[in-house]
Design a protein around this motif. Structure first.
Motif, PDB file in Angstrom:
ATOM      1  N   ASP A 176       0.844  -1.189   0.000  1.00  0.00           N
ATOM      2  CA  ASP A 176       0.000   0.000   0.000  1.00  0.00           C
ATOM      3  C   ASP A 176       0.874   1.232   0.000  1.00  0.00           C
ATOM      4  OD1 ASP A 176      -2.450  -1.319   0.096  1.00  0.00           O
ATOM      5  OD2 ASP A 176      -2.158  -1.739   2.230  1.00  0.00           O
TER       6      ASP A 176
ATOM      7  N   ILE B 100       2.159   4.817   1.200  1.00  0.00           N
ATOM      8  CA  ILE B 100       2.198   5.473   2.506  1.00  0.00           C
ATOM      9  C   ILE B 100       2.293   6.972   2.297  1.00  0.00           C
ATOM     10  CG2 ILE B 100       3.085   3.724   4.046  1.00  0.00           C
ATOM     11  CD1 ILE B 100       5.885   4.812   3.375  1.00  0.00           C
ATOM     12  N   GLU B 101       1.798   7.682   3.267  1.00  0.00           N
ATOM     13  CA  GLU B 101       1.836   9.139   3.168  1.00  0.00           C
ATOM     14  C   GLU B 101       3.195   9.644   3.593  1.00  0.00           C
ATOM     15  OE1 GLU B 101      -1.212  11.045   5.300  1.00  0.00           O
ATOM     16  OE2 GLU B 101      -2.805  10.057   4.161  1.00  0.00           O
TER      17      GLU B 101
ATOM     18  N   ILE C 108      11.187   7.990   1.046  1.00  0.00           N
ATOM     19  CA  ILE C 108       9.837   7.468   0.828  1.00  0.00           C
ATOM     20  C   ILE C 108       9.426   7.682  -0.622  1.00  0.00           C
ATOM     21  CG2 ILE C 108       7.426   7.921   1.382  1.00  0.00           C
ATOM     22  CD1 ILE C 108       8.330   8.309   4.266  1.00  0.00           C
TER      23      ILE C 108
ATOM     24  N   SER D 155       7.029  -0.390   4.862  1.00  0.00           N
ATOM     25  CA  SER D 155       6.549  -0.173   3.501  1.00  0.00           C
ATOM     26  C   SER D 155       7.702  -0.043   2.519  1.00  0.00           C
ATOM     27  CB  SER D 155       5.676   1.059   3.478  1.00  0.00           C
ATOM     28  OG  SER D 155       5.667   1.615   2.222  1.00  0.00           O
ATOM     29  N   THR D 156       8.781   0.612   2.932  1.00  0.00           N
ATOM     30  CA  THR D 156       9.897   0.750   1.990  1.00  0.00           C
ATOM     31  C   THR D 156      10.611  -0.582   1.790  1.00  0.00           C
ATOM     32  OG1 THR D 156      11.230   1.516   3.823  1.00  0.00           O
ATOM     33  CG2 THR D 156      10.400   3.187   2.345  1.00  0.00           C
TER      34      THR D 156
END
Lengths: 543, 767
Positions: A46, A48-49, A62, B706-707
């Motif tokens: 997903d 991410i902000e 990021i 996430s990364t």
């Protein structure tokens, strides 16, 4: 792939140039769009902000990772074009049931090459047969109850070896390649090579009834009559763990190909999930009221199909362990097998039935059915082929099941057409990429998570070592005062004075700033007003 | 004197310079400097006069203080001071009053005004000087002025350096840096790019271009067609093949040569080497002769080389029999033939080398050899390079296996219905959680007792069940109720026989109610079976009349609104679709007794087969839950504060007071799943491999996770993606010098920035 990529880029380059010469604008500018659903298929995480406050290092990191993953997703979706093969299904005429179509009819209708894939081997002497196909679907291993073991290159019908082990055979399994296979015999576990030469007799593994091979971990998992679940690392030849399941005879077993968890079925109607890292079952599910007869898990690791003595067949979502569908089979199913594309084959006595979409739509009748010569003992869908291998009392039969196999194979993973050289190369690579048994867990992505429990534990340790929590804020304890000034009320009042001190500070500061700003504003206004009033000497000349 | 004044002046100059830079009151400063120029002699006096005023004030103040202190009575003894005459008596007839007084400007000027020799202009200037009250500040000290200078220098340097800031930041943040910075693309460039602004002018040219444009040939930019350009970039296959073959051959030859050399070097026989050397020499001579004919220059060079060697040999004592070895041999020479021979040989070598004729060329030979080796080494480097080819990529890469699109919620009505039912169940459970567990148990027992009573009263069990349902939820429709009772009536016959069986098998009162429920659900199952099967299988014991097909779902929904303990069984006995099989199993009929013979009793048995299974499972689950719960700690001391002894228990109040309640355990993963036990143990073997502290720039776990989540390897990505994802941080050209950045780069960057700034809005307007 490289080649096609360059082609793509040159094409756009050419089109661009052509447009310039002709003087027309490109009606389809930019790279070709990719369908959203196809992109969605390759989604790995997903979004991410970004953090709201400025922190350019984190932000850059990021942003880069998001960009990379998006690119990967898009490219993968774009290259989905290169998987041109599509699976089809058998479709009956108006009012015709597909399950009434016999194998003979299909074999007559299809091309010669496919027709040769329907065949029967009459082996009535050595009893019911267990079946296993190698990972690339090229080789077939047969193990007769009465000791007959044969491996065949089934497409060319070439017999690689055939032996009789002179002992009862419980199960047979290919190891990582077609060069070796394991046979669970009456007492011990044996390993043979493709010429039928006995390589090992593993005395640590006794009374094995069922086996599963985890191809990416190089683990052979065995379930024995004594209730032991054992793991053998075939790359180094060592036993990884032996787990006493304390549930009696283990003759129902399957693996979840998604996360390498072993599922065992028990006579008390439960299905247990095991990993080599834990001595107790990860999950215990009560699936049937009678004993469990067979278990199968689909390739994505989403669905589990079980059949039990209560003549039911149930479909579970193994991610959440919730039941999805329940079917009643008049005679129950003794063997289950799931194909790569999600077809389910169930054997009731001598009938083999194949079902489509057992988990999404309620099924009332099978997709295909076939009567074998004897009671079915082993079922296995052939990978990358529309073939179902059925081992039964009278030998082996290979059925044609349209739409069963995955039409597109991964040439670097399981290549049905690989040469010896390629196999050797693959073997080395696979060994280098071997996944360690410690990494087996219910959630295969767990490795990517930060271990929060340890983080907290560390903090606690630190607190213990220091004797105080360095991150904690000190609580205000009012001083004890004499002469009756430490009454409860007074103490409370004093506490109130200190309460929310930090908040107050902030508020105070902001108020001060506000006041200052206002003052400055006023001063400016005054100044401008004064300037407006002031008259210079030259003003008199103004008209 | 002069020195001092010089210093002062320089100091002032410094100060004035500083002030100019500061730009504080520049006008006044200018005035002062003008006066300085005009009155070079009056400098000192002016300053002294200025300083004077302050001094005077002080002095007066001092005097006042002295006067006051004198009033006190005690007279202070004034110390006699030695003074110079010059201060009192001036040679210019000007004297100051009082000791230490300084000269006033007016005093000086007065005389000047009286004398007629002074020009008018000067007078005016003096007047204006008088008017000027401003004192000149004393020059800054050396340290201060230096500090200011340093400060200014720093500011200047900082401003200079800060111009680079943007580049530095940019480079820090860049994904990839390529060095050297100004790289030109190699390869041929189209003419147009080299010569700009060229146009067809002559009529011939114009005609040609008209033709070209008519035939859609490239006119303007690339003189080469794109295909040509592409082919230029890439080598043709034939060429590549030929080149490859050449390289292969060269490589093979090199390896042969190397092997041979190695073999020969290992040979220890002196004789062999001697013969070899001789052969080589001969060959060389031959070659030299040839060379003399064909390439005289090279031959000359060779000759020179030999000459040089000869000279060196003549200079050195190398082969003169004068070394340590030779001396030792000389001792032995009398007796030893070998030693003598060796000495002789050495001398011979010397002779050979020093001979003027080109005959013996030992050393040359060596050189020659070296040269050859060098030649061998000079083979192109690419011989050893690995062949460049597309790395094996994985065209069949797939992500997560695709899930069937048909799986959507809209696809199946049952799937859509299930979540609702589940939600209802969850609600029920939540309500239950609020109540105490004991209460729950009690209520369950109560209900069971009621049921048993109703059974004993010989009322049909199903009806009681319906009543029960009504108790539970009143909001059910009457129609549904009717339907349900219809079914129950249908099965009334079966039920009675079942009751018998129940009385036989029923040993555990706990599960009584559930038993009954299973029965009823089994009925529903059977019904569904019949409904779905248009042609009932031969195994079917009874053929009840066709019930409404919609009846099954509401019944299911009703039974779902049950207590937790029972729900498990409900899950197990969930309404199952009956599958019709076209072929009847032959073996199965014999093995399982045949479905024709399966009477009602058999049916019931089947229904109860798994009952102890369920209870066992429930017990197991409860045990696991209990084991996971944190324990209360009881700290009551019997006999503490009250009577103690056998048979006496500490009071309830006390027990309550001294029991430390443990914090409730976190909710179990299987809390909502009655038929599942999920182990709560941590996988400690995996934690060894997990990251256990958050790496630097990340602030939350999710960011890091996430990364890390997206795979990088070739197995999961296309080749291009892998390359972009893993491209190196810094790329340098092999063999190129990387100079430090110069000012030009800075300019370029600024220009490009400005260009981008102006170009962007243009694009916008176009769009």
């Amino acid at each position: 792939m490289n080649c096609t990529e360059t082609n793509y880029s040159t094409q756009s380059y050419l089109s661009c140039f052509l447009c310039i010469y002709i003087g027309k604008t490109d009606p389809f500018p930019g790279p070709a769009p990719v369908p959203v659903d196809r992109v969605q298929k390759f989604k790995r995480k997903d979004k991410i902000e970004k953090p709201h406050f400025k922190q350019y290092k984190l932000n850059d990191l990021i942003v880069h990772s998001e960009e990379a993953s998006e690119l990967a997703q898009k490219q993968a979706a774009r290259f989905d074009l290169l998987l041109p093969e599509d699976a089809g299904f058998l479709e009956g005429d108006e009012g015709e049931d597909t399950c009434t179509v016999s194998q003979q009819d299909i074999a007559e209708a299809v091309d010669i090459t496919s027709a040769t894939k329907y065949f029967n081997l009459k082996l009535p002497q050595f009893g019911p047969y267990r079946v296993d196909y190698s990972k690339n679907g090229r080789h077939l291993l047969l193990g007769g109850r009465r000791g007959h073991v044969a491996c065949i290159d089934w497409q060319s019908k070439q017999l690689m070896c055939e032996i009789n082990v002179m002992e009862s055979v419980n199960d047979v399994k290919w190891l990582h390649s077609e060069a070796m296979y394991a046979v669970a015999q009456k007492k011990w576990l044996y390993i043979y090579d493709s010429n039928g030469i006995e390589l090992h007799c593993i005395r640590k593994f006794n009374d094995v009834l069922r086996m599963q091979f985890l191809p990416y971990h190089f683990l052979l998992a065995t379930a024995s009559a004594t209730g032991f679940l054992q793991y053998l690392d075939v790359s180094v030849g060592k036993e990884v763990t032996a787990i006493c399941t304390k549930t009696g005879r283990l003759d129902v077993m399957c693996q979840n190909p998604h996360n390498a968890i072993i599922h065992l079925g028990h006579p008390n109607g439960t299905v247990t999930l095991w990993s080599p890292n834990q001595k107790e079952a990860l999950v215990k599910m009560l699936c049937h009221q009678g004993g469990v007869r067979s278990v199968a898990v689909d390739k994505t690791g989403t669905y589990m199909v079980t059949s039990g003595m209560d003549k039911k067949m149930k479909v579970y979502d193994v991610r959440s362990f919730r039941p999805l569908k329940s079917y009643f089979l008049p005679a129950g199913a003794s063997c289950l097998s799931l194909s790569q594309r999600g077809l389910l084959s169930a054997a009731t006595a001598d009938i083999v039935q194949v079902y489509r979409d057992v988990w999404s739509t309620p099924v009332t009748k099978p997709y295909m059915a076939h009567r074998a010569q004897g009671a079915v003992w082993g079922l296995h869908f052939c990978p990358f082929e529309d073939v179902l291998g059925v081992g039964h009392g009278q030998g082996f039969s290979s059925m044609l099941i349209p739409g069963a196999g995955e039409p597109n194979f991964d040439g670097l993973d399981a290549n049905p057409f690989r040469s010896t050289k390629q196999r050797q190369e693959w073997e080395v690579k696979a060994l280098l990429e071997k996944v360690q048994p410690e990494l087996i867990s219910l959630d295969p992505t767990e490795l990517g998570y930060v271990d929060r429990a340890t983080l907290e534990q560390r903090h606690q340790d630190r607190v213990q070592a220091l004797g105080f929590d360095p991150l904690a804020k000190e609580k205000f304890v009012p001083k004890f005062k004499k002469k009756g000034r430490s009454t409860a009320g007074a103490v409370e009042r004093r506490k109130k004075k200190v309460a929310h001190e930090d908040q107050r500070d902030v508020i105070r500061k902001t108020v001060e700033e506000k006041v200052k700003m206002e003052q400055a504003k006023k001063a400016m206004e005054k100044k401008t007003a004064a300037r407006a009033d002031q008259k210079s000497a030259l003003d008199r000349f103004k008209k | 004197m002069a020195k001092v004044s010089n210093k002062k002046r320089s100091g002032r100059r410094k100060r004035s310079a500083a002030e100019q830079k500061k730009q504080e009151a520049p006008e006044e400063e200018q005035e002062v400097s003008e006066e300085e120029q005009e009155l070079p002699g009056a400098d000192e006096e002016v300053t002294s006069e200025e300083e004077e005023e302050d001094g005077q004030d002080e002095r007066r103040h001092q005097k006042l203080l002295e006067a006051i202190s004198a009033l006190g009575g005690k007279r202070k003894k004034t110390l006699g001071e030695r003074s110079e005459a010059a201060t009192q008596m001036s040679e210019f007839t000007v004297n100051s009053k009082g000791e230490g007084d300084r000269i006033d400007l007016s005093e000086l000027i007065d005389t000047a005004q009286k004398t007629p020799a002074v020009p008018n202009k000067t007078r005016k200037q003096l007047k204006s000087l008088k008017k000027l009250k401003k004192t000149i500040e004393c020059p800054l000290s050396k340290q201060e002025s230096e500090r200011i200078q340093r400060d200014l220098a720093f500011q200047k340097a900082a401003s200079e350096v800060s111009r680079w800031n943007s580049i530095v930041v940019q480079n820090q943040r860049a994904e990839q840096l390529r060095f050297p910075l100004d790289r030109e693309r190699s390869g041929p460039k189209p003419m147009e790019r080299v010569v700009t602004g060229w146009k067809a002018q002559t009529p011939l040219e114009k005609e040609i271009f008209a033709l070209l444009s008519a035939n859609m040939q490239p006119i303007h930019d690339p003189v080469l067609t794109p295909e040509e350009e592409l082919s230029l970039k890439a080598m043709s296959l034939e060429d590549a093949k030929i080149r490859r073959a050449e390289l292969q051959k060269a490589r093979a030859l090199q390896s042969y040569y190397e092997a041979k050399a190695r073999r020969e070097r290992k040979i220890k026989s002196k004789k062999y080497h001697r013969v070899q050397n001789k052969a080589k020499r001969k060959e060389f001579l031959k070659r030299f002769d040839d060379m003399a004919k064909t390439d005289p220059a090279a031959a000359l060079e060779e000759l020179n080389k030999m000459e040089l060697v000869r000279m060196q040999e003549r200079m050195s004592l190398k082969h003169q029999n004068s070394g340590k070895w030779a001396k030792s041999k000389a001792v032995m020479a009398k007796y030893d033939e070998g030693a003598r021979k060796a000495m002789q040989q050495q001398l011979e070598v010397n002779k050979d080398l020093t001979q003027k004729l080109v005959t013996s060329l030992n050393q040359d030979e060596e050189e020659e050899e070296e040269q050859q080796e060098e030649e061998a080494e000079l083979l192109p480097e690419c011989v050893n390079d690995a062949e460049k080819g597309g790395e094996p990529s994985n065209p069949w890469m797939r992500g997560k296996l695709s899930e069937d699109p048909a799986e959507g919620p809209a696809a199946d009505p049952e799937g859509a219905a299930a979540p609702q039912a589940r939600a209802a169940v969850e609600e029920e459970e939540e309500e239950e959680e609020e109540e105490g567990e004991e209460e729950k148990l009690l209520r369950e027992f109560d209900r069971r007792r009621k049921q048993r009573q109703s059974e004993e009263a010989e009322t049909p069990a199903v009806i009681s069940l319906v009543d029960d349902d009504e108790d539970d939820d009143d909001d059910e429709g009457d129609g549904e109720e009717e339907k349900l009772s219809e079914f129950t009536n249908i099965f009334r016959g079966i039920v009675e026989s079942r009751q018998e069986a129940a009385s036989i098998t029923d040993d555990s009162a706990q599960l009584e109610g559930s038993l009954q429920r299973i029965r009823t659900l089994q009925d529903v199952e059977l019904l569904a079976e019949d409904v779905s099967a248009a042609e009932p299988p031969p195994a079917e014991p009874q053929q009840p009349p066709d019930g409404p097909p919609a009846a099954a779902p509401p019944a299911e929904g009703k039974s779902r609104k049950r207590k937790k303990g029972i729900e498990l069984k409900e899950v197990l006995t969930k309404e199952a679709k009956v599958i019709r099989v076209p072929l009847a199993p032959t073996v199965a009929g014999d093995a399982e007794g045949g479905e024709e013979t399966l009477d009602q009793r058999g049916l019931i048995k089947e229904a109860f087969a798994g009952d102890d299974v369920v209870s066992d499972f429930l017990k197991d689950k409860r045990r696991q839950e209990d084991a996971g719960k944190p324990k209360h700690v009881d700290l009551t001391l019997p006999g503490w504060g009250e009577w103690g002894g056998t048979g006496l228990k500490p009071s309830r109040r006390k027990r309550k007071r001294f029991r430390i309640r443990a914090a409730p355990a976190p909710p179990r993963k299987d809390e909502r799943l009655p038929a599942v036990i999920i182990s709560e143990k941590r996988n400690s073997s995996l934690t060894l491999h997990q990251v256990n502290s958050l790496p630097f720039p990340f602030q939350t776990h999710t960011q890091f996770e996430s990364t890390v989540r997206a795979p990088v390897g070739r197995t999961w990505n296309t080749e291009r993606t892998v390359k972009t994802m893993t491209k190196p941080r810094v790329v340098t050209q092999l063999g190129a010098i990387i100079p430090p950045m110069d000012r030009e780069q800075l300019m370029k960057q600024e220009q490009s920035k400005a260009g981008a700034g102006t170009a962007k809005p243009q694009r916008h307007t176009k769009a």
